[in-house]
Design a protein around this motif. Structure first.
Motif, PDB file in Angstrom:
ATOM      1  N   ALA A   1       0.849  -1.171   0.054  1.00 47.63           N
ATOM      2  CA  ALA A   1       0.019   0.061   0.039  1.00 47.63           C
ATOM      3  C   ALA A   1       0.876   1.249  -0.053  1.00 47.63           C
ATOM      4  O   ALA A   1       0.646   2.273  -0.753  1.00 47.63           O
ATOM      5  CB  ALA A   1      -0.861   0.071   1.338  1.00 47.63           C
ATOM      6  N   LEU A   2       1.879   1.284   0.719  1.00 46.20           N
ATOM      7  CA  LEU A   2       2.807   2.316   0.727  1.00 46.20           C
ATOM      8  C   LEU A   2       3.561   2.444  -0.488  1.00 46.20           C
ATOM      9  O   LEU A   2       3.602   3.491  -1.116  1.00 46.20           O
ATOM     10  CB  LEU A   2       3.735   2.162   1.847  1.00 46.20           C
ATOM     11  N   ALA A   3       3.932   1.460  -1.221  1.00 49.26           N
ATOM     12  CA  ALA A   3       4.655   1.298  -2.461  1.00 49.26           C
ATOM     13  C   ALA A   3       3.692   2.021  -3.577  1.00 49.26           C
ATOM     14  O   ALA A   3       4.208   2.769  -4.163  1.00 49.26           O
ATOM     15  CB  ALA A   3       5.196  -0.126  -3.044  1.00 49.26           C
ATOM     16  N   ARG A   4       2.518   1.619  -3.601  1.00 50.30           N
ATOM     17  CA  ARG A   4       1.420   2.148  -4.547  1.00 50.30           C
ATOM     18  C   ARG A   4       1.636   3.694  -4.390  1.00 50.30           C
ATOM     19  O   ARG A   4       1.039   4.433  -5.381  1.00 50.30           O
ATOM     20  CB  ARG A   4       0.209   1.699  -4.293  1.00 50.30           C
ATOM     21  N   ARG A   5       1.547   4.308  -3.022  1.00 47.90           N
ATOM     22  CA  ARG A   5       1.764   5.583  -2.978  1.00 47.90           C
ATOM     23  C   ARG A   5       3.133   6.596  -3.263  1.00 47.90           C
ATOM     24  O   ARG A   5       3.239   7.719  -3.052  1.00 47.90           O
ATOM     25  CB  ARG A   5       1.331   6.212  -1.592  1.00 47.90           C
ATOM     26  N   ALA A   6       4.089   5.634  -4.028  1.00 45.21           N
ATOM     27  CA  ALA A   6       5.404   6.083  -4.198  1.00 45.21           C
ATOM     28  C   ALA A   6       5.376   7.553  -4.970  1.00 45.21           C
ATOM     29  O   ALA A   6       6.128   8.404  -4.663  1.00 45.21           O
ATOM     30  CB  ALA A   6       6.463   5.323  -4.832  1.00 45.21           C
ATOM     31  N   ARG A   7       4.647   7.579  -5.877  1.00 52.71           N
ATOM     32  CA  ARG A   7       4.493   8.931  -7.019  1.00 52.71           C
ATOM     33  C   ARG A   7       3.487   9.692  -6.766  1.00 52.71           C
ATOM     34  O   ARG A   7       3.107  10.658  -7.198  1.00 52.71           O
ATOM     35  CB  ARG A   7       4.566   8.245  -8.351  1.00 52.71           C
ATOM     36  N   ASP A   8       2.870   9.622  -5.400  1.00 55.72           N
ATOM     37  CA  ASP A   8       1.895  10.637  -4.769  1.00 55.72           C
ATOM     38  C   ASP A   8       2.463  11.427  -4.020  1.00 55.72           C
ATOM     39  O   ASP A   8       2.628  11.382  -2.892  1.00 55.72           O
ATOM     40  CB  ASP A   8       0.728   9.930  -4.110  1.00 55.72           C
ATOM     41  N   GLU A   9       2.708  12.865  -4.928  1.00 56.63           N
ATOM     42  CA  GLU A   9       3.356  13.873  -3.966  1.00 56.63           C
ATOM     43  C   GLU A   9       2.546  14.308  -2.838  1.00 56.63           C
ATOM     44  O   GLU A   9       3.271  15.069  -1.943  1.00 56.63           O
ATOM     45  CB  GLU A   9       3.506  15.091  -5.033  1.00 56.63           C
ATOM     46  N   SER A  10       1.298  14.169  -2.857  1.00 62.82           N
ATOM     47  CA  SER A  10       0.552  14.725  -1.596  1.00 62.82           C
ATOM     48  C   SER A  10       0.857  14.002  -0.647  1.00 62.82           C
ATOM     49  O   SER A  10       0.497  14.116   0.526  1.00 62.82           O
ATOM     50  CB  SER A  10      -0.942  14.834  -1.904  1.00 62.82           C
ATOM     51  N   PHE A  11       1.074  12.666  -0.696  1.00 60.26           N
ATOM     52  CA  PHE A  11       1.545  11.735   0.584  1.00 60.26           C
ATOM     53  C   PHE A  11       2.719  11.813   1.193  1.00 60.26           C
ATOM     54  O   PHE A  11       3.785  11.193   0.702  1.00 60.26           O
ATOM     55  CB  PHE A  11       1.322  10.239  -0.081  1.00 60.26           C
ATOM     56  N   ARG A  12       2.916  12.917   2.064  1.00 59.77           N
ATOM     57  CA  ARG A  12       4.278  13.377   2.545  1.00 59.77           C
ATOM     58  C   ARG A  12       4.175  13.356   4.206  1.00 59.77           C
ATOM     59  O   ARG A  12       2.806  12.847   4.673  1.00 59.77           O
ATOM     60  CB  ARG A  12       4.442  14.580   2.323  1.00 59.77           C
ATOM     61  N   PRO A  13       5.193  13.037   4.743  1.00 65.99           N
ATOM     62  CA  PRO A  13       5.062  13.056   6.094  1.00 65.99           C
ATOM     63  C   PRO A  13       4.186  14.125   6.982  1.00 65.99           C
ATOM     64  O   PRO A  13       4.158  15.145   6.549  1.00 65.99           O
ATOM     65  CB  PRO A  13       6.602  12.972   6.732  1.00 65.99           C
ATOM     66  N   ALA A  14       3.505  13.686   7.914  1.00 62.16           N
ATOM     67  CA  ALA A  14       2.649  14.505   8.706  1.00 62.16           C
ATOM     68  C   ALA A  14       3.141  14.417  10.191  1.00 62.16           C
ATOM     69  O   ALA A  14       3.474  13.534  10.753  1.00 62.16           O
ATOM     70  CB  ALA A  14       1.232  14.258   8.538  1.00 62.16           C
ATOM     71  N   GLY A  15       2.569  15.587  10.947  1.00 64.57           N
ATOM     72  CA  GLY A  15       2.649  15.422  12.568  1.00 64.57           C
ATOM     73  C   GLY A  15       4.181  15.492  12.736  1.00 64.57           C
ATOM     74  O   GLY A  15       4.723  14.645  13.461  1.00 64.57           O
TER      75      GLY A  15
END
Length: 648
Positions: A216-230
């Motif tokens: 699931a994380l690997a599929r978000r590899a090219r999703d620039e909006s999926f960045r570290p939070a908190g």
């Protein structure tokens, strides 16, 4: 006639020969027949070829320097493969800890460092502009220092292993060049940075609800909006004091922010404080303390190497994150790595990758029916493993006074002594390294070194008997035989420790600054080693007094000054390499030398074993033998007599 440049003659004909250095590892060699025997014609043709060769070599070098370009497909392949490999390794960290939040925090710190490393000019320091941006993202001053440490330690493209880059170059069939190395290192750095960003989101509910969180994380590899939070307050390098009702984004008040590398102690920690200093950061401090306390003396490069190997094997984690499991991991690694393993050559590579390769070589060697066709694998000796564990036990004892201070008094968390291998050196009556036979030593002393040889590097080539050079190569083996002292005890003697104007001439073995470093007085392995050793009359008959007087007249301090011309590998080590090893080669060509059960043959220390056997065979009182040998035995050890009788 003058020689013709870049030519050589074979069978009376001239040949042209040139070499061009295109890269550090790529050299071009060209050999061409000039088709003539005439010197004048050969000179003319060689000059023309040399000019043409220089032009072509320059063009090829320019092409190689520019290198092949990475296509988009190549970039995608490198990025995807390295990201998934790195991500899988990072996710394992969540399953090896009781505090997954701190693991996620450390990944957020590393992710910020990797993003900074992707700047056009990837400097190792954080500028004021980047510092302000990190503050706006929720980092406090302490956490920014953690980002800076990660940037300098492993996030920079320069830290990408050369072997990994070369694997990709070989896979794509590219020419190795500075450009291709740099381009691939940049892609790998971006992949590892993105892997840390993804891993920091591993504890998100949407990821945990997935059947395969890693995928699931690997599929978000090219999703620039999926960045570290908190980011605020969650980093292991930050000190957070929050109420239970405070929101996760609450920043740390300035009043409780400290520059000390200590964070709030986790509930499950077994240390009084939770230090965020990494183990590699305290190596120099520990070494200096051990030297100051005289726990370690002389050359401590071996102890330094052991500490660096522990840091490398366990991942150079924060001291507060260390557990008792690190002891077992360190011991397991010591048992896996082979004898003669070159530590310094592998410190820039991940330990897991090196261990996987070494284990494959070990399995291949164990399964091979014809072991001569595979790379040999010799495991490290248990006594060597115990030595490294003992060094780390000393380190743990020092750190237990501060960073590793246990919550429960007198209950060390990292107990290396419990990992020691029992019976690492089993007791037995058969020596590992046998003593010399008297007849063998008699034959050894017939070498040209003592009967007449040439000078300098030809000491073992026969010459007229009067050409005998009395130096360390001449005197040291004789003194070892007649004094029964250890190698470094004789090699490290000073002239003021030689007393000849007495009824019985003698030498004094004691601590001196010759054997020590940094003005330390070293030399006595134990208190009993400090002693006076009488000089045999045969030593005096051979001219030892004139030799000593000549050294004093020349103003030397050492009895054998030639052994101390190097700052490293001096004394007995210098003698062993420059004089003893060639002498042993000479002896092996002329006699059959005994070997022990493990294949070790007679050596310099075997002379001392032979001498110890003399006293035991002749029933000399054990106290007399102990005084001369520097032993502290009081129980009448029978081993020397048994060893010598078996040898004879």
């Amino acid at each position: 006639m003058a020689s013709i440049p870049h030519t050589y003659i074979q069978s009376g004909r001239y040949y042209f020969r040139r070499r061009a250095r295109l890269t550090e590892s790529l050299h071009a060699h060209v050999t061409m027949a000039l088709g003539t025997r005439e010197p004048a014609l050969a000179r003319h043709r060689a000059a023309g070829l040399s000019v043409r060769f220089t032009e072509l070599a320059g063009r090829v070098a320019m092409f190689i320097e520019r290198g092949d370009r990475l296509t988009q497909a190549m970039i995608d392949e490198i990025f995807d493969a390295e990201l998934r490999t790195c991500l899988d390794d990072l996710l394992l960290g969540f399953h090896a800890t009781d505090d997954p939040q701190s693991v996620a925090g450390s990944y957020r710190t590393a992710a910020a460092a990797f993003r900074l490393a992707q700047r056009p000019v990837a400097a190792r320091e954080i500028g004021e502009q980047e510092r302000r941006r990190l503050l706006s993202q929720g980092f406090n001053e302490n956490s920014i220092e953690g980002v800076a440490a990660d940037l300098d330690r492993y996030a920079h493209p320069d830290h990408v292993a050369t072997a990994l880059i070369e694997e990709w170059i070989a896979a794509f069939g590219m020419l190795p060049s500075r450009a291709s190395y740099g381009a691939i290192a940049a892609v790998i750095t971006r992949a590892h940075g993105r892997a840390h960003e993804l891993a920091s989101r591993y504890l998100d509910s949407e990821i945990q609800d997935a059947i395969d969180p890693g995928a699931a994380l690997a599929r978000r590899a090219r999703d620039e909006s999926f960045r570290p939070a908190g980011l605020a307050g969650a980093l292991p390098t930050a000190i957070s004091v929050q109420s239970a009702a405070a929101p996760a984004s609450t920043t740390v008040p300035a009043a409780v922010t400290t520059s000390d590398p200590v964070s709030a102690t986790p509930a499950n920690s077994r240390f009084l404080v939770h230090s965020t200093r990494r183990f590699s950061e305290v190596i120099e401090e520990v070494a200096a303390a051990m030297k100051a306390e005289k726990r370690w003396t002389g050359d401590i490069s071996q102890q330094m190497r052991v500490m660096r190997s522990f840091s490398w094997i366990t991942g150079d984690k924060a001291l507060g994150d260390s557990t008792h499991l690190d002891v077992g991991e360190f011991k397991k690694a010591l048992q896996l790595l082979p004898k003669g393993f070159q530590w310094k050559e592998h410190f820039d590579q991940p330990y897991e990758k090196v261990a996987k390769r070494i284990n494959a070589e070990k399995v291949a060697y164990e399964r091979a029916t014809d072991k001569s066709k595979v790379k040999p694998f010799v495991p490290r000796q248990p006594v060597t493993i115990n030595r490294d564990l003992s060094y780390m036990s000393t380190v743990a004892g020092y750190l237990a006074q501060n960073e590793w201070a246990p919550i429960i008094p007198n209950n060390e968390v990292l107990k290396f002594t419990r990992a020691l291998i029992r019976n690492a050196k089993p007791k037995g009556t058969t020596p590992i390294r046998p003593p010399w036979k008297v007849s063998q030593l008699r034959d050894l002393f017939t070498a040209p070194v003592w009967t007449g040889g040439r000078g300098h590097l030809q000491r073992l080539h026969p010459a007229p008997p009067e050409d005998v050079y009395q130096d360390a190569g001449y005197w040291l083996p004789l003194l070892l035989y007649y004094s029964h002292a250890a190698l470094n005890e004789i090699a490290g003697l000073k002239l003021d420790e030689v007393s000849l104007d007495t009824p019985v001439p003698f030498v004094t073995v004691q601590n001196n600054n010759l054997r020590g470093t940094d003005d330390e007085l070293l030399g006595e392995k134990r208190a009993a080693r400090g002693r006076d050793i009488p000089l045999h009359r045969e030593i005096m008959r051979l001219g030892f007094r004139p030799y000593v007087e000549a050294m004093r007249e020349e103003g030397h301090a050492a009895l054998f000054p030639e052994l101390w011309i190097n700052t490293r590998k001096n004394g007995g080590a210098h003698f062993r390499e420059r004089a003893w090893m060639p002498l042993m080669t000479w002896a092996e060509q002329r006699m059959t030398l005994p070997k022990g059960l493990n294949g070790k043959g007679v050596d310099l220390h075997s002379i001392r074993k032979t001498g110890s056997g003399f006293y035991a065979v002749e029933n000399v009182p054990d106290t007399v033998r102990a005084d001369i040998m520097g032993h502290a035995r009081a129980d009448g050890d029978e081993r020397p007599a048994l060893q010598l009788s078996r040898a004879e």
